[in-house]
Write an enzyme that holds these catalytic residues in place. Structure first.
Site, mmCIF file in Angstrom:
data_model
loop_
_atom_site.group_PDB
_atom_site.id
_atom_site.type_symbol
_atom_site.label_atom_id
_atom_site.label_comp_id
_atom_site.label_asym_id
_atom_site.label_seq_id
_atom_site.Cartn_x
_atom_site.Cartn_y
_atom_site.Cartn_z
ATOM 1 N N ARG A 50 -7.124 1.767 3.221
ATOM 2 C CA ARG A 50 -6.443 3.047 3.432
ATOM 3 C C ARG A 50 -5.789 3.477 2.120
ATOM 4 O O ARG A 50 -4.971 2.752 1.574
ATOM 5 C CB ARG A 50 -5.388 2.902 4.528
ATOM 6 C CG ARG A 50 -4.559 4.160 4.690
ATOM 7 C CD ARG A 50 -3.608 4.105 5.890
ATOM 8 N NE ARG A 50 -2.952 5.394 6.000
ATOM 9 C CZ ARG A 50 -1.637 5.589 5.866
ATOM 10 N NH1 ARG A 50 -0.813 4.574 5.675
ATOM 11 N NH2 ARG A 50 -1.137 6.797 5.946
ATOM 12 N N HIS A 90 0.075 12.194 1.587
ATOM 13 C CA HIS A 90 1.085 11.138 1.548
ATOM 14 C C HIS A 90 2.175 11.606 0.571
ATOM 15 O O HIS A 90 2.402 10.998 -0.466
ATOM 16 C CB HIS A 90 0.457 9.795 1.148
ATOM 17 C CG HIS A 90 1.246 8.596 1.576
ATOM 18 N ND1 HIS A 90 0.717 7.575 2.341
ATOM 19 C CD2 HIS A 90 2.526 8.235 1.345
ATOM 20 C CE1 HIS A 90 1.638 6.643 2.543
ATOM 21 N NE2 HIS A 90 2.753 7.029 1.945
ATOM 22 N N GLU A 127 3.357 9.975 7.964
ATOM 23 C CA GLU A 127 4.798 9.947 8.245
ATOM 24 C C GLU A 127 5.463 11.310 8.057
ATOM 25 O O GLU A 127 6.317 11.491 7.173
ATOM 26 C CB GLU A 127 5.494 8.879 7.389
ATOM 27 C CG GLU A 127 4.966 7.484 7.650
ATOM 28 C CD GLU A 127 5.838 6.390 7.044
ATOM 29 O OE1 GLU A 127 6.807 6.709 6.345
ATOM 30 O OE2 GLU A 127 5.560 5.212 7.306
ATOM 31 N N ASN A 134 2.570 3.561 11.820
ATOM 32 C CA ASN A 134 3.243 2.787 10.774
ATOM 33 C C ASN A 134 4.478 2.174 11.413
ATOM 34 O O ASN A 134 5.312 2.910 11.968
ATOM 35 C CB ASN A 134 3.669 3.691 9.607
ATOM 36 C CG ASN A 134 2.480 4.315 8.876
ATOM 37 O OD1 ASN A 134 1.324 4.055 9.211
ATOM 38 N ND2 ASN A 134 2.757 5.115 7.877
ATOM 39 N N TYR A 171 7.668 -0.664 10.961
ATOM 40 C CA TYR A 171 8.416 -1.595 10.115
ATOM 41 C C TYR A 171 9.574 -2.291 10.828
ATOM 42 O O TYR A 171 9.896 -3.427 10.507
ATOM 43 C CB TYR A 171 8.967 -0.875 8.874
ATOM 44 C CG TYR A 171 7.877 -0.510 7.895
ATOM 45 C CD1 TYR A 171 7.390 -1.449 6.991
ATOM 46 C CD2 TYR A 171 7.297 0.747 7.904
ATOM 47 C CE1 TYR A 171 6.370 -1.133 6.103
ATOM 48 C CE2 TYR A 171 6.271 1.072 7.019
ATOM 49 C CZ TYR A 171 5.813 0.130 6.128
ATOM 50 O OH TYR A 171 4.798 0.432 5.254
ATOM 51 N N GLU A 173 0.246 1.061 8.677
ATOM 52 C CA GLU A 173 1.143 0.390 7.719
ATOM 53 C C GLU A 173 2.001 -0.613 8.458
ATOM 54 O O GLU A 173 2.550 -0.310 9.521
ATOM 55 C CB GLU A 173 2.108 1.373 7.033
ATOM 56 C CG GLU A 173 1.481 2.280 6.030
ATOM 57 C CD GLU A 173 2.508 3.178 5.332
ATOM 58 O OE1 GLU A 173 3.690 2.782 5.217
ATOM 59 O OE2 GLU A 173 2.108 4.273 4.907
HETATM 60 C C1 FCB Z 1 6.435 4.005 4.323
HETATM 61 C C2 FCB Z 1 5.578 4.826 3.385
HETATM 62 C C3 FCB Z 1 4.873 4.018 2.341
HETATM 63 C C4 FCB Z 1 5.718 2.879 1.829
HETATM 64 C C5 FCB Z 1 6.324 2.092 2.953
HETATM 65 C C6 FCB Z 1 7.174 0.932 2.526
HETATM 66 O O1 FCB Z 1 7.446 4.804 4.854
HETATM 67 O O2 FCB Z 1 4.607 5.549 4.097
HETATM 68 O O3 FCB Z 1 4.453 4.890 1.328
HETATM 69 O O4 FCB Z 1 6.647 3.340 0.926
HETATM 70 O O5 FCB Z 1 7.094 2.933 3.766
#
Ligand code: FCB
Length: 458
Positions: free
Chosen positions: A77, A121, A166, A290, A292, A365
């Site tokens: 990607r 992006h 995002e 994505n 985290y 992500e």
């Molecule tokens: C996300 C972004 C990516 C990267 C990660 C850690 O929010 O999409 O570009 O910075 O965080």
């Protein structure tokens, strides 16, 4: 411990983004983007770092493809830099820019790696920001034109397309808290920025699908699990608000063509005009998630967790819900200060499956950033990253067992790179980059991930 298996078709990949890795900011006709401008504004990016050189992927892409092949990646990607292929944000394509992506895509295909491009992006061409940026509806139309133009060039060899990455960050960090480019602090405009990112997505999908109906189109959203700190109704309301702005504000337009009613009520004082939302709800062939971390929030007074999305951040990106307090629960955190909670990923995936129409999902992500020191050429023994990825891959396998149509997983990131307002201080790569020499050295996590891919299991 249970060992989890993935089918041979599962897309194990890694992700990057143009501004974070390419460099060559002023080469071959590339125009400036809002991130070039933002990096040059004092006090916006740590140490005054810029993406001018980044990790020089523009010149080293062939070596980077070889690296990916060695790791056995099945998909890659990356993002296409709008200002590289259409420097003014309108008008004809820059042939040298388009040619770079053609070479990249051909190299990937030759290496047996599926290209998985994202069209936006965060690097809006500067002239479009000067004309008002994402708060202007015209930017959505410009985005659709750009999407169609580059899809016309690459659509014969790239099947899977992602429009926006995002939109929450692009809109609310970019236009409400100002911690990302273009750095504006205009909450009402930020809402329209989000709206036009979503409508731009819809217009782009419509235009590209008309060109090649057989290709597959989707978007990538950053979703969070959101928990109230306590059973107090004020905390429940805080969780509803943050879930509303972070998750449902994007999922409802994408899948249902309208914003959630409770969120529109919260936003009443801002004069938000959601007209034309229906266009965001084009049929999706895939959705990128994505993921985290989990947010724990409270509506009661107390101590707020440190703001961690920027070293400079003090303002709230939560338009209409600025007083919600983010709570540190004591869970372990990554080097970004983000709490590690893989159960949140399972929750996000099963919730998507339950509440929204079924669509093939990919984790576009997931990964962990740290301040990693290493001597030049030394292997980084990044056990924390391995543990993070392994835990989240287990959550992916569990989600699949529960019937969630999850078809792939992309680690953020292939390479250490420019981490937005953190500059080069936070490293997310499977592969270490020595920023002085651009030497690439796979970390322990890269070797480990290569084994996971080769075995199809954990
Ligand atoms: C996300 C972004 C990516 C990267 C990660 C850690 O929010 O999409 O570009 O910075 O965080």
């Amino acid at each position: 411990m249970t060992s989890f298996a993935f089918p041979p078709s599962f897309r194990f990949g890694a992700a990057t983004a143009a501004y974070q890795i390419e460099g060559a900011a002023a080469e071959d006709g590339r125009g400036p983007s809002i991130w070039d401008d933002f990096c040059r504004t004092p006090g916006k990016v740590l140490h005054g770092d810029t993406g001018d050189v980044a990790v020089d992927h523009y010149h080293r892409y062939a070596d980077d493809i070889a690296l990916m092949r060695d790791l056995g990646l099945r998909a890659y990607r990356f993002s296409i830099s709008w200002p590289r292929v259409q420097p003014a944000g309108t008008g004809p394509l820059n042939p040298a820019g388009a040619d770079f992506y053609r070479r990249l895509v051909d190299g990937l295909l030759e290496a047996g790696i599926e290209p998985w491009p994202t069209l936006y992006h965060w690097d809006l061409p500067s002239p479009l920001e000067k004309a008002g940026g994402w708060p202007e509806r015209d930017t959505a139309a410009r985005f659709a034109d750009y999407a169609a133009a580059i899809h016309d060039v690459l659509g014969d060899r790239v099947r899977n397309w992602t429009t926006i990455n995002e939109p929450w960050c692009a809109a609310f960090l970019g236009y409400a808290s100002g911690e990302h480019a273009p750095g504006r602090v205009e909450p009402a405009a930020a809402l329209h920025a989000a709206h036009h990112l979503l409508t731009g997505h819809g217009l782009a999908v419509r235009a590209m699908r008309a060109q090649r109906p057989g290709n597959r189109f989707g978007a990538a959203v950053n979703l969070y699990a959101v928990s109230p700190e306590t059973g107090d109704p004020a905390d429940a309301d805080a969780a509803r608000r943050v879930d509303g702005m972070q998750n449902r504000f994007f999922l409802d337009p994408l899948f249902r063509g309208r914003y959630p009613a409770d969120v529109l009520t919260d936003l009443a004082p801002y004069g938000f005009d959601p007209s034309g939302t229906e266009v965001a709800a084009q049929p999706l062939d895939h959705l990128g998630v994505n993921y985290y971390s989990r947010f724990t929030v409270s509506g009661l007074p107390g101590t707020a967790a440190q703001a961690v999305s920027s070293p400079y951040s003090t303002l709230s990106p939560w338009v209409g819900s600025e007083s919600v307090r983010f709570v540190a629960t004591g869970r372990p955190v990554t080097g970004m200060g983000w709490e590690i909670d893989e159960s949140g990923l399972l929750e996000v995936l099963t919730r998507l499956h339950r509440e929204y129409p079924a669509v093939p999902l990919h984790i576009t992500e997931n990964g962990a950033g740290y301040d990693e020191d290493a001597a030049p050429g030394a292997t980084v023994d990044d056990r924390e990253r391995i543990a993070y990825i392994a835990a989240h891959l287990r959550a992916c396998a569990r989600a699949r067992e529960r019937g969630v149509p999850l078809e792939g997983y992309f680690v953020w990131s292939l390479l250490d790179n420019f981490e937005w307002s953190w500059g080069y201080s936070k490293r997310f790569g499977l592969v270490r980059v020595d920023y002085a020499t651009q030497e690439r050295t796979p970390k322990a996590s890269a070797r480990w991930y290569a084994d996971v891919i080769a075995n199809g299991s954990l």
